[in-house]
Design a protein around this motif. Structure first.
Motif, PDB file in Angstrom:
ATOM      1  N   TRP A  23     -32.281  13.272 -73.786  1.00  0.00           N
ATOM      2  CA  TRP A  23     -33.191  13.964 -73.104  1.00  0.00           C
ATOM      3  C   TRP A  23     -34.480  13.833 -73.507  1.00  0.00           C
ATOM      4  O   TRP A  23     -35.460  13.402 -72.594  1.00  0.00           O
ATOM      5  CB  TRP A  23     -32.681  15.342 -73.076  1.00  0.00           C
ATOM      6  CG  TRP A  23     -33.725  16.346 -71.996  1.00  0.00           C
ATOM      7  CD1 TRP A  23     -33.800  16.356 -71.008  1.00  0.00           C
ATOM      8  CD2 TRP A  23     -34.880  17.133 -72.847  1.00  0.00           C
ATOM      9  NE1 TRP A  23     -35.063  17.155 -70.455  1.00  0.00           N
ATOM     10  CE2 TRP A  23     -35.441  17.487 -71.564  1.00  0.00           C
ATOM     11  CE3 TRP A  23     -35.185  17.449 -74.004  1.00  0.00           C
ATOM     12  CZ2 TRP A  23     -36.482  18.434 -72.023  1.00  0.00           C
ATOM     13  CZ3 TRP A  23     -36.341  18.099 -74.205  1.00  0.00           C
ATOM     14  CH2 TRP A  23     -37.031  18.607 -73.065  1.00  0.00           C
ATOM     15  N   LYS A  24     -35.053  14.060 -74.440  1.00  0.00           N
ATOM     16  CA  LYS A  24     -36.306  13.739 -75.080  1.00  0.00           C
ATOM     17  C   LYS A  24     -36.729  12.420 -74.983  1.00  0.00           C
ATOM     18  O   LYS A  24     -38.087  12.341 -74.401  1.00  0.00           O
ATOM     19  CB  LYS A  24     -36.226  14.293 -76.727  1.00  0.00           C
ATOM     20  CG  LYS A  24     -37.754  14.283 -77.174  1.00  0.00           C
ATOM     21  CD  LYS A  24     -37.584  14.752 -78.571  1.00  0.00           C
ATOM     22  CE  LYS A  24     -38.919  14.579 -79.332  1.00  0.00           C
ATOM     23  NZ  LYS A  24     -39.007  15.191 -80.859  1.00  0.00           N
ATOM     24  N   ASN A  25     -36.249  11.547 -75.162  1.00  0.00           N
ATOM     25  CA  ASN A  25     -36.394   9.968 -75.133  1.00  0.00           C
ATOM     26  C   ASN A  25     -36.669   9.649 -73.653  1.00  0.00           C
ATOM     27  O   ASN A  25     -37.577   8.909 -73.247  1.00  0.00           O
ATOM     28  CB  ASN A  25     -35.560   8.973 -75.862  1.00  0.00           C
ATOM     29  CG  ASN A  25     -35.361   9.235 -77.204  1.00  0.00           C
ATOM     30  OD1 ASN A  25     -36.471   9.514 -78.049  1.00  0.00           O
ATOM     31  ND2 ASN A  25     -34.377   8.805 -77.963  1.00  0.00           N
ATOM     32  N   TRP A  26     -35.713   9.988 -72.968  1.00  0.00           N
ATOM     33  CA  TRP A  26     -35.702   9.708 -71.298  1.00  0.00           C
ATOM     34  C   TRP A  26     -37.034  10.465 -70.788  1.00  0.00           C
ATOM     35  O   TRP A  26     -38.030   9.939 -69.769  1.00  0.00           O
ATOM     36  CB  TRP A  26     -34.585   9.953 -70.616  1.00  0.00           C
ATOM     37  CG  TRP A  26     -33.541   9.056 -70.911  1.00  0.00           C
ATOM     38  CD1 TRP A  26     -33.549   7.792 -71.209  1.00  0.00           C
ATOM     39  CD2 TRP A  26     -32.240   9.216 -70.507  1.00  0.00           C
ATOM     40  NE1 TRP A  26     -32.316   7.086 -71.130  1.00  0.00           N
ATOM     41  CE2 TRP A  26     -31.284   8.281 -70.824  1.00  0.00           C
ATOM     42  CE3 TRP A  26     -31.298  10.342 -70.303  1.00  0.00           C
ATOM     43  CZ2 TRP A  26     -30.097   7.862 -70.698  1.00  0.00           C
ATOM     44  CZ3 TRP A  26     -30.022  10.228 -70.079  1.00  0.00           C
ATOM     45  CH2 TRP A  26     -29.354   9.179 -70.227  1.00  0.00           C
ATOM     46  N   SER A  27     -37.370  11.697 -71.221  1.00  0.00           N
ATOM     47  CA  SER A  27     -38.298  12.342 -70.715  1.00  0.00           C
ATOM     48  C   SER A  27     -39.692  11.824 -71.203  1.00  0.00           C
ATOM     49  O   SER A  27     -40.662  11.540 -70.103  1.00  0.00           O
ATOM     50  CB  SER A  27     -38.469  13.915 -71.285  1.00  0.00           C
ATOM     51  OG  SER A  27     -37.531  14.694 -70.560  1.00  0.00           O
ATOM     52  N   LYS A  28     -39.839  11.387 -72.286  1.00  0.00           N
ATOM     53  CA  LYS A  28     -41.001  10.528 -72.662  1.00  0.00           C
ATOM     54  C   LYS A  28     -41.205   9.348 -71.887  1.00  0.00           C
ATOM     55  O   LYS A  28     -42.188   8.997 -71.541  1.00  0.00           O
ATOM     56  CB  LYS A  28     -40.975  10.290 -74.413  1.00  0.00           C
ATOM     57  CG  LYS A  28     -42.355   9.519 -74.817  1.00  0.00           C
ATOM     58  CD  LYS A  28     -42.230   9.360 -76.195  1.00  0.00           C
ATOM     59  CE  LYS A  28     -43.307   8.579 -76.587  1.00  0.00           C
ATOM     60  NZ  LYS A  28     -44.040   7.730 -75.728  1.00  0.00           N
ATOM     61  N   GLU A  29     -40.297   8.415 -71.672  1.00  0.00           N
ATOM     62  CA  GLU A  29     -40.331   7.377 -71.000  1.00  0.00           C
ATOM     63  C   GLU A  29     -40.901   7.545 -69.642  1.00  0.00           C
ATOM     64  O   GLU A  29     -41.562   6.790 -68.941  1.00  0.00           O
ATOM     65  CB  GLU A  29     -38.890   6.454 -70.999  1.00  0.00           C
ATOM     66  CG  GLU A  29     -38.493   5.966 -72.369  1.00  0.00           C
ATOM     67  CD  GLU A  29     -37.202   5.286 -72.398  1.00  0.00           C
ATOM     68  OE1 GLU A  29     -36.432   5.266 -71.486  1.00  0.00           O
ATOM     69  OE2 GLU A  29     -36.768   5.068 -73.350  1.00  0.00           O
ATOM     70  N   ILE A  30     -40.147   8.642 -69.091  1.00  0.00           N
ATOM     71  CA  ILE A  30     -40.833   8.849 -67.511  1.00  0.00           C
ATOM     72  C   ILE A  30     -42.239   9.424 -67.487  1.00  0.00           C
ATOM     73  O   ILE A  30     -43.011   8.787 -66.658  1.00  0.00           O
ATOM     74  CB  ILE A  30     -39.625   9.932 -67.067  1.00  0.00           C
ATOM     75  CG1 ILE A  30     -38.264   9.418 -66.846  1.00  0.00           C
ATOM     76  CG2 ILE A  30     -40.272  10.468 -65.865  1.00  0.00           C
ATOM     77  CD1 ILE A  30     -37.280  10.436 -66.712  1.00  0.00           C
ATOM     78  N   ALA A  31     -42.416  10.242 -68.524  1.00  0.00           N
ATOM     79  CA  ALA A  31     -43.853  10.478 -68.790  1.00  0.00           C
ATOM     80  C   ALA A  31     -44.832   9.330 -68.796  1.00  0.00           C
ATOM     81  O   ALA A  31     -45.625   9.342 -68.044  1.00  0.00           O
ATOM     82  CB  ALA A  31     -44.065  11.425 -69.660  1.00  0.00           C
ATOM     83  N   ASP A  32     -44.614   8.551 -69.565  1.00  0.00           N
ATOM     84  CA  ASP A  32     -45.323   7.149 -69.824  1.00  0.00           C
ATOM     85  C   ASP A  32     -45.553   6.552 -68.363  1.00  0.00           C
ATOM     86  O   ASP A  32     -46.528   6.041 -68.260  1.00  0.00           O
ATOM     87  CB  ASP A  32     -44.605   6.514 -71.042  1.00  0.00           C
ATOM     88  CG  ASP A  32     -44.666   7.042 -72.267  1.00  0.00           C
ATOM     89  OD1 ASP A  32     -45.552   7.950 -72.565  1.00  0.00           O
ATOM     90  OD2 ASP A  32     -43.996   6.531 -73.017  1.00  0.00           O
TER      91      ASP A  32
END
Length: 186
Positions: A23-32
């Motif tokens: 969840w944390k990794n995907w959220s960061k990728e989406i935010a980027d």
């Protein structure tokens, strides 16, 4: 065909099963992807909800917007009249717990904003399809709000939230863009 209720139940189960690390990794990728987009860069007033549970993390987006000098506006729901009003927040301390564990702006410490000044709306939801159809949480708040404004709309979706088909009704609003960890889908 699955009903909206069936999809909501299935999506809640899928979201609950995502590991904290994923969840944390995907959220960061989406935010980027969002922050590097022209839609974000060209917007000075951005409407977001404050994430809860396994929704894509918006705390980092709010902090990024503040650092970039953008205005962050957050909705407060009026459940009796089924409408939302937006208020500018400049600190997470201006939030309070609302119904359904929603983090909402404290109206005494936050100025309200004219919805016509919003330039970009990050629209929450449980499921999306690549045509821009969105399945929300069932209150219809955004479907009543979005037709009143001119802002671009973006949904942030974890991989499991993008499904082949979201059933819609005539009053359901389409989303302009969907961002997943892979980037813009529409």
């Amino acid at each position: 065909m699955l009903t909206k209720k069936d999809i909501r139940n299935e999506m809640s189960r899928k979201l609950d099963s995502i590991s904290a690390e994923k969840w944390k990794n995907w959220s960061k990728e989406i935010a980027d992807h969002l922050v590097s987009s022209s839609l974000w860069k060209e917007s000075g007033v951005i409407a977001l909800t404050v994430s809860r549970g396994k929704e894509v993390d918006t705390y980092c987006l709010i902090e990024t917007a503040w650092k970039q000098g953008k205005k962050v506006v957050v909705p407060r729901a009026d459940f009796k009249q089924k409408r939302m009003s937006f208020f500018e927040i400049t600190s997470f301390n201006q939030l309070e717990e609302g119904p359904y564990n929603l983090k909402e702006p404290n109206v005494e410490s936050c100025p309200s904003i004219d919805p016509q000044k919003i330039e970009l709306v990050i629209v929450p939801g449980l499921a999306f399809d690549k045509n821009g159809s969105r399945l929300g949480f069932g209150g219809g708040f955004y479907d009543r709000f979005l037709p009143k404004i001119k802002a671009q709309t973006i949904a942030l979706a974890l991989p499991c939230q993008v499904i082949p088909f979201v059933p819609t009704e005539p009053h359901d609003c389409l989303i302009d863009h969907i961002i997943s960890p892979a980037g813009f889908l529409s």
